[in-house]
Design a protein around this motif. Structure first.
Motif, PDB file in Angstrom:
ATOM      1  N   LEU A 225       4.308 -11.061 -34.985  1.00 42.72           N
ATOM      2  CA  LEU A 225       5.207 -10.497 -33.970  1.00 42.72           C
ATOM      3  C   LEU A 225       6.530 -10.659 -34.266  1.00 42.72           C
ATOM      4  O   LEU A 225       6.919 -11.706 -35.128  1.00 42.72           O
TER       5      LEU A 225
ATOM      6  N   HIS B 103       9.969 -13.347 -28.192  1.00 42.89           N
ATOM      7  CA  HIS B 103       8.705 -13.250 -28.030  1.00 42.89           C
ATOM      8  C   HIS B 103       7.940 -14.347 -28.038  1.00 42.89           C
ATOM      9  O   HIS B 103       8.115 -15.453 -28.146  1.00 42.89           O
TER      10      HIS B 103
ATOM     11  N   MET C 291      17.377 -16.024 -32.751  1.00 39.71           N
ATOM     12  CA  MET C 291      18.236 -14.973 -32.821  1.00 39.71           C
ATOM     13  C   MET C 291      18.189 -14.209 -31.089  1.00 39.71           C
ATOM     14  O   MET C 291      18.545 -13.085 -31.138  1.00 39.71           O
TER      15      MET C 291
ATOM     16  N   HIS D 298       8.401 -16.880 -30.965  1.00 37.21           N
ATOM     17  CA  HIS D 298       9.330 -17.880 -30.459  1.00 37.21           C
ATOM     18  C   HIS D 298       8.960 -18.998 -29.542  1.00 37.21           C
ATOM     19  O   HIS D 298       9.212 -20.144 -29.620  1.00 37.21           O
TER      20      HIS D 298
ATOM     21  N   PHE E  11      10.531 -24.180 -36.787  1.00 40.11           N
ATOM     22  CA  PHE E  11      10.597 -23.056 -37.441  1.00 40.11           C
ATOM     23  C   PHE E  11       9.312 -22.263 -37.658  1.00 40.11           C
ATOM     24  O   PHE E  11       8.251 -23.201 -37.532  1.00 40.11           O
ATOM     25  N   GLY E  12       9.318 -21.106 -37.716  1.00 39.36           N
ATOM     26  CA  GLY E  12       8.064 -20.338 -37.970  1.00 39.36           C
ATOM     27  C   GLY E  12       7.557 -20.194 -39.275  1.00 39.36           C
ATOM     28  O   GLY E  12       8.496 -19.524 -40.046  1.00 39.36           O
TER      29      GLY E  12
ATOM     30  N   PRO F 217       2.629 -21.837 -36.945  1.00 40.27           N
ATOM     31  CA  PRO F 217       1.925 -20.894 -37.402  1.00 40.27           C
ATOM     32  C   PRO F 217       2.446 -19.564 -36.836  1.00 40.27           C
ATOM     33  O   PRO F 217       3.033 -19.584 -35.944  1.00 40.27           O
ATOM     34  N   THR F 218       2.132 -18.190 -37.613  1.00 40.20           N
ATOM     35  CA  THR F 218       2.570 -17.221 -37.231  1.00 40.20           C
ATOM     36  C   THR F 218       1.708 -16.582 -36.147  1.00 40.20           C
ATOM     37  O   THR F 218       0.549 -16.606 -36.336  1.00 40.20           O
ATOM     38  N   VAL F 219       2.469 -16.140 -35.330  1.00 47.97           N
ATOM     39  CA  VAL F 219       1.838 -15.379 -34.136  1.00 47.97           C
ATOM     40  C   VAL F 219       1.517 -14.298 -34.222  1.00 47.97           C
ATOM     41  O   VAL F 219       2.766 -13.375 -34.461  1.00 47.97           O
TER      42      VAL F 219
ATOM     43  N   PRO G 134      16.067 -22.894 -33.375  1.00 44.22           N
ATOM     44  CA  PRO G 134      17.128 -21.928 -33.590  1.00 44.22           C
ATOM     45  C   PRO G 134      16.369 -20.525 -33.175  1.00 44.22           C
ATOM     46  O   PRO G 134      15.452 -20.247 -34.087  1.00 44.22           O
TER      47      PRO G 134
ATOM     48  N   ASP H  15       8.565 -16.625 -41.451  1.00 46.69           N
ATOM     49  CA  ASP H  15       9.657 -16.651 -42.491  1.00 46.69           C
ATOM     50  C   ASP H  15       9.508 -17.787 -43.451  1.00 46.69           C
ATOM     51  O   ASP H  15      10.328 -18.901 -43.368  1.00 46.69           O
TER      52      ASP H  15
HETATM   53  P1  AMP Z   1      14.468 -15.168 -35.279  1.00 46.77           P
HETATM   54  O1  AMP Z   1      14.679 -15.167 -33.881  1.00 46.77           O
HETATM   55  O2  AMP Z   1      13.670 -13.822 -35.923  1.00 46.77           O
HETATM   56  O3  AMP Z   1      15.544 -15.834 -36.234  1.00 46.77           O
HETATM   57  O4  AMP Z   1      13.226 -16.365 -35.358  1.00 46.77           O
HETATM   58  C1  AMP Z   1      13.527 -17.480 -34.644  1.00 46.77           C
HETATM   59  C2  AMP Z   1      12.160 -18.427 -35.185  1.00 46.77           C
HETATM   60  O5  AMP Z   1      11.046 -18.070 -34.756  1.00 46.77           O
HETATM   61  C3  AMP Z   1      12.261 -18.605 -36.752  1.00 46.77           C
HETATM   62  O6  AMP Z   1      11.835 -20.034 -37.283  1.00 46.77           O
HETATM   63  C4  AMP Z   1      11.153 -17.666 -37.017  1.00 46.77           C
HETATM   64  O7  AMP Z   1      10.269 -18.120 -37.932  1.00 46.77           O
HETATM   65  C5  AMP Z   1      10.371 -17.693 -35.692  1.00 46.77           C
HETATM   66  N1  AMP Z   1       9.324 -16.716 -35.558  1.00 46.77           N
HETATM   67  C6  AMP Z   1       9.535 -15.263 -35.494  1.00 46.77           C
HETATM   68  N2  AMP Z   1       8.588 -14.642 -35.419  1.00 46.77           N
HETATM   69  C7  AMP Z   1       7.407 -15.404 -35.553  1.00 46.77           C
HETATM   70  C8  AMP Z   1       6.143 -15.263 -35.210  1.00 46.77           C
HETATM   71  N3  AMP Z   1       5.537 -14.227 -35.176  1.00 46.77           N
HETATM   72  N4  AMP Z   1       5.353 -16.603 -35.261  1.00 46.77           N
HETATM   73  C9  AMP Z   1       5.786 -17.733 -35.353  1.00 46.77           C
HETATM   74  N5  AMP Z   1       7.099 -18.029 -35.486  1.00 46.77           N
HETATM   75  C10 AMP Z   1       8.283 -16.914 -35.514  1.00 46.77           C
END
Ligand code: AMP
Length: 283
Positions: A181, A31, A27, A34, A143-144, A171-173, A25, A147
């Motif tokens: 990001l 980058h 929004m 995602h 999921f990332g 993991p967080t990128v 999922p 969050d």
């Molecule tokens: P969003 O489009 O912001 O709702 O994010 C969609 C998914 O991408 C969510 O599960 C976020 O946690 C994940 N996400 C957003 N930024 C990052 C990142 N820097 N590293 C890893 N996952 C991410």
């Protein structure tokens, strides 16, 4: 890759796909954060679906729904390149038709941190993710860690409502200078972009203190706060050292603790977190 707007078309396209289905999922305004989720899903599942939907119900009245960045064409190009099978880009009217009045409310774990600063946010998140789970019927959803509270909330919801979905956390990128990001990084001026590295610096300072043997959570919170205060363009919303499952604030720090923060850089609200590990303890 099929790009689909109508829920009925999505169900049709999903039905014949055998094997494990992985859902990511988003929004949109994609980058590498995602894309890392999509790559993981692609590696682990027979078929992969991505939703691109700026979910209005997870934005507060004074938040950035209208100016949230969008670029569907670029998103679709990237998803196609990664071998995604289905992309769902529903309209707001399809997701929330006239008369809509059913919400998913996760209780305790939505009370602190983001839930406290953004009332109603997780009600919007849990509701839309439940609807995405119903629409795609995935075996896995990605999921990332970026969050962190969202992951806790979604896990709880999936378990409590018996969704047969495995929640996978990636993991967080980060940028080379440590900034996580985020689609919202696009709002930052060059000067603010530079200042935004303070989140990662603050988390790292607490992580290092933990590695050096510090176990007083209040001291780690103070350390993060003072690092944030050293950056004139940054304004702290909260810093936290919490239990990773209950999200209750800790007194004594233990391995696995979640260090998290929300910070305003000018008008832009950024969040970041790290989980303390045994590696940090010894290293
Ligand atoms: P969003 O489009 O912001 O709702 O994010 C969609 C998914 O991408 C969510 O599960 C976020 O946690 C994940 N996400 C957003 N930024 C990052 C990142 N820097 N590293 C890893 N996952 C991410």
């Amino acid at each position: 890759m099929q790009t689909i707007t109508l829920l009925s078309d999505l169900r049709q396209a999903r039905k014949p796909l055998p094997g494990k289905f992985g859902l990511v999922p988003t929004m949109g305004y994609l980058h590498q954060g995602h894309l890392s989720l999509v790559e993981r899903a692609r590696a682990e599942c027979e078929h992969v679906g991505v939703s691109v939907f700026v979910n209005p119900t997870q934005f507060g009245p004074s938040e950035d729904l209208e100016r949230y960045p969008r670029d569907l064409e670029a998103d679709l190009r990237q998803l196609e390149r990664l071998g995604v099978d289905l992309v769902w880009t529903p309209t707001v009217e399809e997701m929330y038709p006239a008369g809509f009045q059913t919400w998913v409310t996760v209780e305790n774990v939505t009370a602190p941190l983001e839930g406290k600063q953004r009332p109603g946010h997780f009600r919007g998140v849990a509701t839309v993710v439940a609807k995405l789970f119903n629409a795609f019927t995935p075996e896995r959803a990605y999921f990332g860690q970026k969050d962190a509270q969202q992951v806790v909330v979604i896990r709880r919801m999936a378990q409590d409502l018996n969704f047969p979905v495995e929640v996978v956390v990636c993991p967080t990128v980060r940028e080379p200078d440590g900034l996580a990001l985020s689609s919202r990084n696009a709002y930052l001026s060059p000067q603010e972009r530079q200042a935004a590295t303070v989140l990662h610096r603050a988390l790292t300072s607490a992580e290092e203190a933990y590695a050096a043997g510090e176990r007083d959570a209040e001291l780690l919170r103070a350390l993060m706060s003072s690092t944030l205060a050293s950056e004139p363009l940054a304004r702290e919303e909260y810093v936290s050292v919490a239990d990773p499952e209950t999200l209750d604030e800790l007194n004594r720090v233990t391995s696995g603790a979640l260090l998290s923060m929300a910070v305003r850089i000018g008008k832009t609200r950024l969040i970041d977190n790290v989980v303390l590990t045994r590696k940090a303890e010894t290293g």
